[in-house]
Design a protein around this motif. Structure first.
Motif, PDB file in Angstrom:
ATOM      1  N   VAL A  38      26.521 -10.966   6.435  1.00  0.00           N
ATOM      2  CA  VAL A  38      25.575  -9.949   5.750  1.00  0.00           C
ATOM      3  C   VAL A  38      25.949 -10.189   4.375  1.00  0.00           C
ATOM      4  O   VAL A  38      27.008 -10.365   3.561  1.00  0.00           O
ATOM      5  CB  VAL A  38      26.523  -8.428   6.004  1.00  0.00           C
ATOM      6  CG1 VAL A  38      25.676  -7.583   5.280  1.00  0.00           C
ATOM      7  CG2 VAL A  38      26.164  -8.319   7.487  1.00  0.00           C
ATOM      8  N   GLN A  76      24.672  -7.262  -5.468  1.00  0.00           N
ATOM      9  CA  GLN A  76      25.647  -6.315  -6.201  1.00  0.00           C
ATOM     10  C   GLN A  76      24.924  -6.031  -7.494  1.00  0.00           C
ATOM     11  O   GLN A  76      26.026  -5.996  -8.477  1.00  0.00           O
ATOM     12  CB  GLN A  76      26.842  -6.698  -5.936  1.00  0.00           C
ATOM     13  CG  GLN A  76      27.632  -6.806  -4.483  1.00  0.00           C
ATOM     14  CD  GLN A  76      27.779  -5.451  -4.090  1.00  0.00           C
ATOM     15  OE1 GLN A  76      27.764  -4.372  -4.608  1.00  0.00           O
ATOM     16  NE2 GLN A  76      28.137  -5.502  -2.751  1.00  0.00           N
ATOM     17  N   LEU A  88      22.356   0.487   8.138  1.00  0.00           N
ATOM     18  CA  LEU A  88      23.409  -0.685   8.235  1.00  0.00           C
ATOM     19  C   LEU A  88      23.453  -0.624   9.888  1.00  0.00           C
ATOM     20  O   LEU A  88      23.637  -1.761  10.395  1.00  0.00           O
ATOM     21  CB  LEU A  88      23.996  -1.000   7.338  1.00  0.00           C
ATOM     22  CG  LEU A  88      23.968  -1.349   5.854  1.00  0.00           C
ATOM     23  CD1 LEU A  88      25.184  -1.555   5.102  1.00  0.00           C
ATOM     24  CD2 LEU A  88      23.341  -2.681   6.090  1.00  0.00           C
ATOM     25  N   THR A 118      25.053  -8.912   0.733  1.00  0.00           N
ATOM     26  CA  THR A 118      24.444  -7.841  -0.111  1.00  0.00           C
ATOM     27  C   THR A 118      24.396  -7.941  -1.623  1.00  0.00           C
ATOM     28  O   THR A 118      25.322  -8.447  -2.077  1.00  0.00           O
ATOM     29  CB  THR A 118      25.697  -6.661   0.212  1.00  0.00           C
ATOM     30  OG1 THR A 118      25.961  -6.273   1.444  1.00  0.00           O
ATOM     31  CG2 THR A 118      25.422  -5.271  -0.358  1.00  0.00           C
ATOM     32  N   ASN A 126      19.041  -4.829  -8.705  1.00  0.00           N
ATOM     33  CA  ASN A 126      18.883  -5.786  -7.992  1.00  0.00           C
ATOM     34  C   ASN A 126      17.682  -6.897  -8.284  1.00  0.00           C
ATOM     35  O   ASN A 126      17.056  -7.253  -7.167  1.00  0.00           O
ATOM     36  CB  ASN A 126      19.004  -5.599  -6.253  1.00  0.00           C
ATOM     37  CG  ASN A 126      20.321  -5.224  -6.069  1.00  0.00           C
ATOM     38  OD1 ASN A 126      21.300  -5.391  -6.537  1.00  0.00           O
ATOM     39  ND2 ASN A 126      20.287  -4.035  -5.210  1.00  0.00           N
ATOM     40  N   ASN A 174      17.230  -0.999   2.007  1.00  0.00           N
ATOM     41  CA  ASN A 174      17.834   0.305   1.723  1.00  0.00           C
ATOM     42  C   ASN A 174      17.121   1.168   0.317  1.00  0.00           C
ATOM     43  O   ASN A 174      17.257   2.358   0.566  1.00  0.00           O
ATOM     44  CB  ASN A 174      18.995  -0.056   1.003  1.00  0.00           C
ATOM     45  CG  ASN A 174      19.077  -0.990  -0.181  1.00  0.00           C
ATOM     46  OD1 ASN A 174      18.623  -2.017  -0.083  1.00  0.00           O
ATOM     47  ND2 ASN A 174      19.291  -0.524  -1.386  1.00  0.00           N
ATOM     48  N   CYS A 187      26.670 -11.495  -5.457  1.00  0.00           N
ATOM     49  CA  CYS A 187      26.415 -10.759  -4.246  1.00  0.00           C
ATOM     50  C   CYS A 187      27.901 -10.982  -3.577  1.00  0.00           C
ATOM     51  O   CYS A 187      28.719 -11.822  -3.806  1.00  0.00           O
ATOM     52  CB  CYS A 187      25.565 -11.618  -3.420  1.00  0.00           C
ATOM     53  SG  CYS A 187      23.638 -11.656  -3.848  1.00  0.00           S
ATOM     54  N   THR A 225      20.573  -7.355   2.260  1.00  0.00           N
ATOM     55  CA  THR A 225      20.424  -5.802   1.824  1.00  0.00           C
ATOM     56  C   THR A 225      20.884  -5.730   0.327  1.00  0.00           C
ATOM     57  O   THR A 225      21.543  -6.544  -0.231  1.00  0.00           O
ATOM     58  CB  THR A 225      21.170  -5.012   2.768  1.00  0.00           C
ATOM     59  OG1 THR A 225      20.776  -3.657   2.585  1.00  0.00           O
ATOM     60  CG2 THR A 225      22.686  -5.082   2.558  1.00  0.00           C
ATOM     61  N   ALA A 252      22.693  -3.122  -2.406  1.00  0.00           N
ATOM     62  CA  ALA A 252      23.696  -2.101  -2.912  1.00  0.00           C
ATOM     63  C   ALA A 252      23.246  -1.344  -3.996  1.00  0.00           C
ATOM     64  O   ALA A 252      22.366  -1.678  -4.808  1.00  0.00           O
ATOM     65  CB  ALA A 252      25.209  -2.830  -3.590  1.00  0.00           C
TER      66      ALA A 252
END
Length: 287
Positions: A36, A40, A216, A38, A46, A132, A26, A76, A78
């Motif tokens: 934040v 990765q 975002l 994220t 994910n 997302n 992440c 969130t 990616a």
């Protein structure tokens, strides 16, 4: 400064330049008191097993709880998905968290992925999921563990464990009942059906649904609005919201009186009162 003699700190003074935790799968940023996180690992959509995502989430929640310079956490993904949940190929191979005897598997759950709901349930700041893309199985449960969910129109969600012949092993059935009520949670869990963003919004799973390019920006707008509030009071309020879910009213009111007495003696409360009466924007110091 007015009322200076009455002001004292409930938390240590904010530290300058907090040391960011070292994560594997992440990325983590911090700006305007909003962290934040994220995911990765788009190569496996994910997935929370077979990656270091669960470990990174656990590390991050422990970090934000300890850092008084953080007021909101956004999570969130990616790439194309928020999280696909468990790695189905590992299930087929009975490897990783899914490998070993029944006793070994249950122990891996307890010491591994189940630490996420335990820690998120005790998170001391608001947590927002910016969804997302698809959030499936344990990925859906992860989103439901957050306080607020904002989704892209590309998001889909499903409590799909039963489709693979397993149960929600991460506590998803506990969170879903509290979010949706027993009957609707039962329908989604028993059928394992996947629903689109529009239906999830109608059911109250999502607070808002926005176009992908607005996800975002809109999430950060809300996160910054929340993070602009008095930091000590925000943490007390988050604790109060969680305690309300498991307390009888008389006990809860006692806690409210205690928390309120703390809040009345913070510098930020008195600054807020001064700013209100002077018709200006308050400047909070987190104490």
């Amino acid at each position: 400064m007015k009322n200076a003699a009455r002001r004292f700190s409930l938390l240590p003074h904010p530290k300058e330049g907090p040391a960011m935790p070292q994560l594997k799968d992440c990325t983590l940023t911090l700006e305007d008191r909003v962290a934040v996180l994220t995911f990765q690992r788009d190569d496996v959509r994910n997935a929370l097993t077979g990656t270091a995502l669960a470990e990174d989430i656990i590390t991050t929640i422990n970090w934000v709880n300890a850092e008084d310079c953080v007021s909101v956490l956004v999570m969130t993904g990616a790439g194309s998905a928020f999280s696909s949940g468990g790695n189905v190929k590992e299930m087929q191979a009975q490897s990783g968290i899914f490998g070993g005897s029944p006793v070994q598997v249950q122990d891996k759950y307890r010491r591994g992925i189940q630490q996420i709901p335990l820690l998120l349930h005790k998170a001391e700041i608001p947590v927002i999921a910016a969804i997302n893309g698809p959030a499936i199985g344990a990925g859906f449960d992860l989103a439901n563990m957050c306080d607020i969910r904002i989704a892209s129109t590309r998001a889909k969600v499903g409590e799909t464990f039963i489709n693979l012949g397993i149960t929600p092993g991460d506590g998803g059935a506990w969170f879903m009942q509290r979010l949706l009520g027993y009957q609707r949670a039962a329908e989604l869990i028993f059928t394992g059906r996947v629903i689109d963003a529009a239906e999830a919004l109608k059911l109250g799973i999502f607070l808002e649904v926005v176009d992908p390019e607005e996800l975002l920006p809109r999430t950060m707008e809300l996160a910054r609005e929340i993070a602009s509030k008095p930091p000590v009071t925000l943490r007390l309020t988050k604790r109060m919201m969680k305690l309300a879910q498991r307390s009888d009213l008389p006990d809860f009111l006692d806690l409210c009186a205690c928390f309120q007495s703390f809040a009345h003696h913070t510098e930020d409360h008195l600054e807020a009162v001064d700013a209100f009466l002077e018709k200006r924007k308050p400047t909070y110091k987190g104490r």
